[in-house]
Scaffold this active site. Structure first.
Site: not given
Length: 301
Positions: A34-38, A41, A156
């Site tokens: 998984a990826e997100g911003g900076f 995972v 969130d």
């Protein structure tokens, strides 16, 4: 928004194949999941006990604000360690790389998110008992946060942040959005800062009315999670958002409709409506919300 797909951002050197010591745990990094911003995972294994799998969260901190967020995430996860409905933090460390700092969080690995489960069902809706089993786990996690002193608001809550553990229980994750700063924002400079925080750390489809419009002069506190729980329960029931288009006006006007099908009990519908009350004071707190889950068949579980 997290994207669960191979990490494609070009880094000078990826973590795949590396061996890293994080606290007392030595891990072997396998692949990005998984990826997100900076942050990213990875799936990782214990270098000593190879049968043990972990999720490794790698976060690059370019400034003091991002570093403070990581430290807050670690602190919240440590305060909730041992809760069956919260993803377990096994180890963590922050490396000083000079101009940046890099944080590593070794966490419990969960193969599926609630989004994955919802999308894989096609048109096969859950029955009421299945829904309440999922929702009970989520409410238990939120209860543990709201019972802290001061109460911790997740801010969130959404299907993407609910993972299915190997023990069959649903786990809440991603605590970078949490806050204990509960207040009414009425000074222009404070309102500007809070509006920016809300944009960065909350998801429009689950955002409470008082977060959409600070001029309502409502106290923004842990009741934002109750609204998000109402949105989440709606999605689990009907496989779509309560507020299509994520429109501010739709939310402020409470403009949503309970679909005609599938059919659920009046208790289920009432629970959604109670949590999606526009004014925070009209929503139940998490203790009351959990009590409303006391359907007859739940007592045998």
């Amino acid at each position: 928004m997290w994207k669960f797909k191979p990490f494609t951002h070009k880094e000078p050197a990826g973590l795949e194949g590396r061996s890293i010591d994080v606290g007392s745990v030595k891990i072997l990094v396998q692949k990005a999941i998984a990826e997100g911003g900076f942050s990213c995972v990875y799936l990782a294994r214990d270098a000593v006990h190879m049968s043990k799998q972990y999720a490794l969260k790698h976060i690059i901190c370019n400034d003091e604000e991002s570093l403070a967020l990581v430290k807050k995430e670690i602190s919240v996860m440590k305060s909730l360690v041992g809760h069956p409905n919260v993803v377990t933090l096994h180890a963590h460390t922050i490396f000083d790389m000079g101009r940046t700092k890099e944080a590593f969080l070794v966490m419990e690995f969960c193969e599926k998110s609630l989004v994955t489960v919802l999308e894989s069902r096609g048109a096969a809706y859950f029955d009421e008992k299945q829904i309440l089993l999922i929702f009970r786990d989520v409410c238990n996690a939120v209860f543990s946060m709201h019972c802290q002193s001061p109460p911790i608001a997740h801010r969130d809550l959404k299907a993407e942040n609910l993972l299915l553990g190997s023990d069959g229980l649903w786990k809440l994750c991603d605590f970078g959005s949490t806050t204990t700063n509960h207040k009414c924002f009425d000074k222009p400079e404070e309102m500007g800062i809070e509006e920016d925080n809300i944009r960065k750390y909350t998801t429009p489809a689950y955002r409470a009315p008082e977060m959409w419009d600070l001029f309502l002069r409502e106290v923004i506190n842990e009741k934002v999670d109750i609204w998000a729980l109402g949105c989440l329960l709606f999605r689990i029931c009907y496989f779509k958002s309560a507020f299509d288009g994520e429109s501010k006006l739709q939310v402020l006007n409470g403009n949503y409709r309970i679909p005609d099908s599938p059919k659920y009990s009046s208790s289920m519908i009432d629970l959604i409506r109670d949590m999606l009350q526009a004014r925070p004071d009209d929503r139940p707190d998490i203790t009351q919300a959990r009590a409303l889950l006391d359907w007859p068949f739940m007592s045998s579980i």
